[in-house]
Design an enzyme around this catalytic site. Structure first.
Site, short mmCIF file in Angstrom:
data_model
loop_
_atom_site.label_atom_id
_atom_site.label_comp_id
_atom_site.label_asym_id
_atom_site.label_seq_id
_atom_site.Cartn_x
_atom_site.Cartn_y
_atom_site.Cartn_z
N GLU A 263 -1.15 -8.70 4.97
CA GLU A 263 -0.92 -8.76 6.36
C GLU A 263 -2.42 -8.52 6.98
O GLU A 263 -2.71 -9.10 8.12
CB GLU A 263 -0.08 -7.59 6.82
CG GLU A 263 -0.59 -6.32 7.02
CD GLU A 263 -0.60 -5.47 5.67
OE1 GLU A 263 -0.68 -6.01 4.68
OE2 GLU A 263 -1.21 -4.29 5.88
N HIS B 57 -3.68 -5.71 0.60
CA HIS B 57 -2.76 -5.77 2.23
C HIS B 57 -2.74 -7.27 2.45
O HIS B 57 -3.63 -7.72 3.20
CB HIS B 57 -3.76 -5.09 3.10
CG HIS B 57 -3.30 -3.70 3.28
ND1 HIS B 57 -2.58 -2.80 3.87
CD2 HIS B 57 -4.31 -2.48 2.47
CE1 HIS B 57 -2.65 -1.53 3.76
NE2 HIS B 57 -3.62 -1.54 3.01
N CYS C 25 0.92 -1.14 -0.14
CA CYS C 25 0.06 0.00 0.01
C CYS C 25 0.97 1.26 0.02
O CYS C 25 1.62 1.64 -1.16
CB CYS C 25 -1.00 0.03 1.10
SG CYS C 25 -2.41 1.20 1.02
#
Lengths: 84, 226
Positions: free
Chosen positions: B204, B202, B85
């Site tokens: 994560e 993302h 990002c």
């Protein structure tokens, strides 16, 4: 040394979509204005001292290359004027 | 091995990355950018967020902070680097990867789940997947539209350096499945070496099983590939 003001105008390259400009254009149309196109640009005014206008321009060109513009999406031009 | 997660002023996914890596039992620590890159660094995460308030352009300021010279050196030595990002924007701005992530076609901040097609399965970031596999991973950005000169994009594609593309649930690269107007649906690219990758979605955020999926785990595993 002479005092100069360099004006750097950073624009999106021709053909790169500018959603913010499109949104602004639509807003102006909503206000009743009639326009064909709208382009936006960033303008930086930099006060600096240099031996000559040429040297001032060279210094500012490096600023544009290294930070102010992103060469992938931007073109820029520089205008140098002596400062009173 | 220790993965360094670089925190800039305005980073806000640094702790998410740390938590996700900890879940995968990958040793990681958050590093304040002014402290420099620790010598024991074996992997680098440029996390999401809004470094320097997105002033000038998203990622522009962070890309020019002194630690990024160390990150580029480490990347050149083969240390895996992952930009997510805002970290992807920093990666492009710093020259680690080609192109630029700029204002979404919608001119809006978009926070939603999207589908990604894995374009290569022979990189550290995608070893866990098959080519053509479809992952579900969230995006959260206002400036994620991948922009690059058409000729350069052609070269990038010829060099097989597009890692992920936005697709529909079935893996089709449609206009509707492209959330931000990215050229050729590009969501993530590789740098000069396969050990450098950036992507807007993302991974994560889809690593801990309790919070909505595990599709991102394989991407983070790339940080172990020393």
């Amino acid at each position: 040394m002479t005092a100069y003001t360099a004006t750097v105008t950073v624009r999106l390259k021709h053909g790169v979509l500018d959603p913010e400009a499109e949104t602004t254009k639509r807003s102006l149309e909503r206000l009743g204005f009639d326009l064909e196109a709208l382009r936006s640009a960033d303008r930086f005014e930099i006060d600096l001292e240099a031996d000559s206008a040429g040297n001032a321009e060279e210094e500012v060109e490096e600023m544009a290359e290294r930070l102010l513009a992103n060469p992938t999406i931007h073109d820029y031009d520089i205008d140098v004027a002596e400062r009173e | 091995m220790t993965v360094s997660i670089i925190r800039f002023g305005g980073s806000n996914c640094d702790r998410d990355a740390e938590r996700a890596l900890s879940h995968l039992e990958i040793d990681a620590e958050i590093v304040w950018h002014e402290d420099g890159l620790p010598a024991e660094t074996t992997g680098i995460v440029l996390p999401g967020g809004f470094s320097y308030g997105d002033y000038l352009r998203a990622g522009a300021m962070a890309a020019r902070s002194p630690i990024m010279a160390e990150v580029r050196d480490a990347a050149a030595d083969g240390v895996p680097v992952l930009g997510v990002c805002n970290g992807a924007q920093v990666g492009c701005e710093s020259g680690l990867t080609d192109g630029a992530f700029t204002t979404n076609e919608s001119a809006r901040f978009q926070c939603e789940h999207v589908y990604l097609r894995v374009e290569r399965d022979d990189t550290p970031w995608t070893e866990a997947y098959d080519e053509g596999e479809v992952l579900e991973i969230p995006i959260a950005h206002g400036e994620g539209r991948y922009e690059i000169d058409d000729d350069r994009l052609e070269e990038l594609e010829a060099e097989n350096r597009v890692l992920f593309r936005y697709c529909d649930e079935d893996g089709e690269l449609t206009e509707d499945a492209n959330p931000n107007g990215s050229k050729h649906n590009v969501a993530g690219v590789l740098g000069d070496r396969d050990s450098v990758a950036v992507l807007m979605p993302h991974p994560e955020r889809v690593t801990l099983p309790d919070i909505g999926g595990t599709d991102g785990q394989g991407v983070l595993r790339g940080l172990e590939s020393v």
